[in-house]
Write a protein that holds these residues in place. Structure first.
Motif, PDB file in Angstrom:
ATOM      1  N   VAL A   1     -34.631  15.104  -1.758  1.00  0.00           N
ATOM      2  CA  VAL A   1     -33.720  14.888  -2.877  1.00  0.00           C
ATOM      3  C   VAL A   1     -34.248  13.659  -3.609  1.00  0.00           C
ATOM      4  N   THR A   2     -34.707  13.871  -4.835  1.00  0.00           N
ATOM      5  CA  THR A   2     -35.271  12.784  -5.634  1.00  0.00           C
ATOM      6  C   THR A   2     -34.243  12.322  -6.658  1.00  0.00           C
ATOM      7  N   ARG A   3     -33.985  11.014  -6.676  1.00  0.00           N
ATOM      8  CA  ARG A   3     -33.003  10.452  -7.603  1.00  0.00           C
ATOM      9  C   ARG A   3     -33.687   9.855  -8.815  1.00  0.00           C
ATOM     10  N   LYS A   4     -33.153  10.198  -9.980  1.00  0.00           N
ATOM     11  CA  LYS A   4     -33.534   9.550 -11.234  1.00  0.00           C
ATOM     12  C   LYS A   4     -32.292   8.873 -11.787  1.00  0.00           C
ATOM     13  N   THR A   5     -32.476   7.717 -12.399  1.00  0.00           N
ATOM     14  CA  THR A   5     -31.382   6.981 -12.984  1.00  0.00           C
ATOM     15  C   THR A   5     -31.593   6.884 -14.479  1.00  0.00           C
ATOM     16  N   PHE A   6     -30.533   7.202 -15.247  1.00  0.00           N
ATOM     17  CA  PHE A   6     -30.560   6.991 -16.692  1.00  0.00           C
ATOM     18  C   PHE A   6     -29.927   5.642 -16.942  1.00  0.00           C
ATOM     19  N   ARG A   7     -30.704   4.732 -17.495  1.00  0.00           N
ATOM     20  CA  ARG A   7     -30.248   3.365 -17.766  1.00  0.00           C
ATOM     21  C   ARG A   7     -30.137   3.135 -19.266  1.00  0.00           C
ATOM     22  N   PRO A   8     -29.108   2.430 -19.684  1.00  0.00           N
ATOM     23  CA  PRO A   8     -29.025   2.102 -21.109  1.00  0.00           C
ATOM     24  C   PRO A   8     -30.065   1.036 -21.472  1.00  0.00           C
ATOM     25  N   LEU A   9     -30.420   1.009 -22.746  1.00  0.00           N
ATOM     26  CA  LEU A   9     -31.357  -0.026 -23.213  1.00  0.00           C
ATOM     27  C   LEU A   9     -30.721  -1.390 -23.179  1.00  0.00           C
TER      28      LEU A   9
END
Length: 168
Positions: A160-168
């Motif tokens: 299970v690979t996690r990606k994170t969406f981060r705000p600028l």
């Protein structure tokens, strides 16, 4: 000499992988106030059942505003052999500085071909075992930010690979 290895993904392994995602859900709740503890328990039950049966391909939760992601965590479920090795990161390090004022929490799951191949009766029987029923929906688009791949959790030949969406 020939060597063959057969591996069956067990409920214990599914619980282990789900616990990593659940730890992130708890940290999200501590930082941002959602999801609720009872929702996390239900999400965990659903995720374990779908993992052990091979029915989930992607899982995502986060906050959105105007159908755009503000902050999000996305988990892709794959055969562990595809990621090459036995990487197993610790959960956590959930991004803590997003401004979610005016944003709403969402939780999304995408399904595998194995799930899609089930008959309507088989799907109905399986769904009856879960603590809640998901409504159909679509993921929000990306807001002002970027994705980073930051964690990989593995057990029993599943990654299970996690990606994170981060705000600028």
């Amino acid at each position: 000499m020939t060597y063959a290895q057969t591996q069956t993904f067990s409920r214990t392994e599914a619980r282990y992988l789900a616990s990593k995602v659940v730890a992130d859900l708890h940290q999200c709740a501590r930082l941002y106030g959602k999801p609720s503890a009872s929702s996390i328990t239900d999400y965990e039950t659903e995720l374990v059942e779908r993992l052990v049966n091979g029915y989930v391909s992607e899982y995502e939760f986060g906050f959105k505003k105007n159908d755009k992601r503000v902050v999000a965590w996305q988990y892709a479920v794959k055969d562990g052999d595809l990621v090459g090795g036995s990487v197993d990161d610790r959960p956590g390090r959930v991004y803590a500085r997003a401004d979610i004022s005016g944003a709403s929490y969402y939780n999304y799951m995408a399904y595998t071909q194995k799930w899609n191949a089930l008959s309507a009766e088989e799907k109905t029987a399986f769904l009856a075992t879960l603590p809640f029923t998901r409504a159909a929906g679509q993921l929000p688009g990306d807001g002002s930010g970027y994705w980073i791949t930051d964690k990989t959790y593995t057990r029993g030949g599943v990654a299970v690979t996690r990606k994170t969406f981060r705000p600028l």
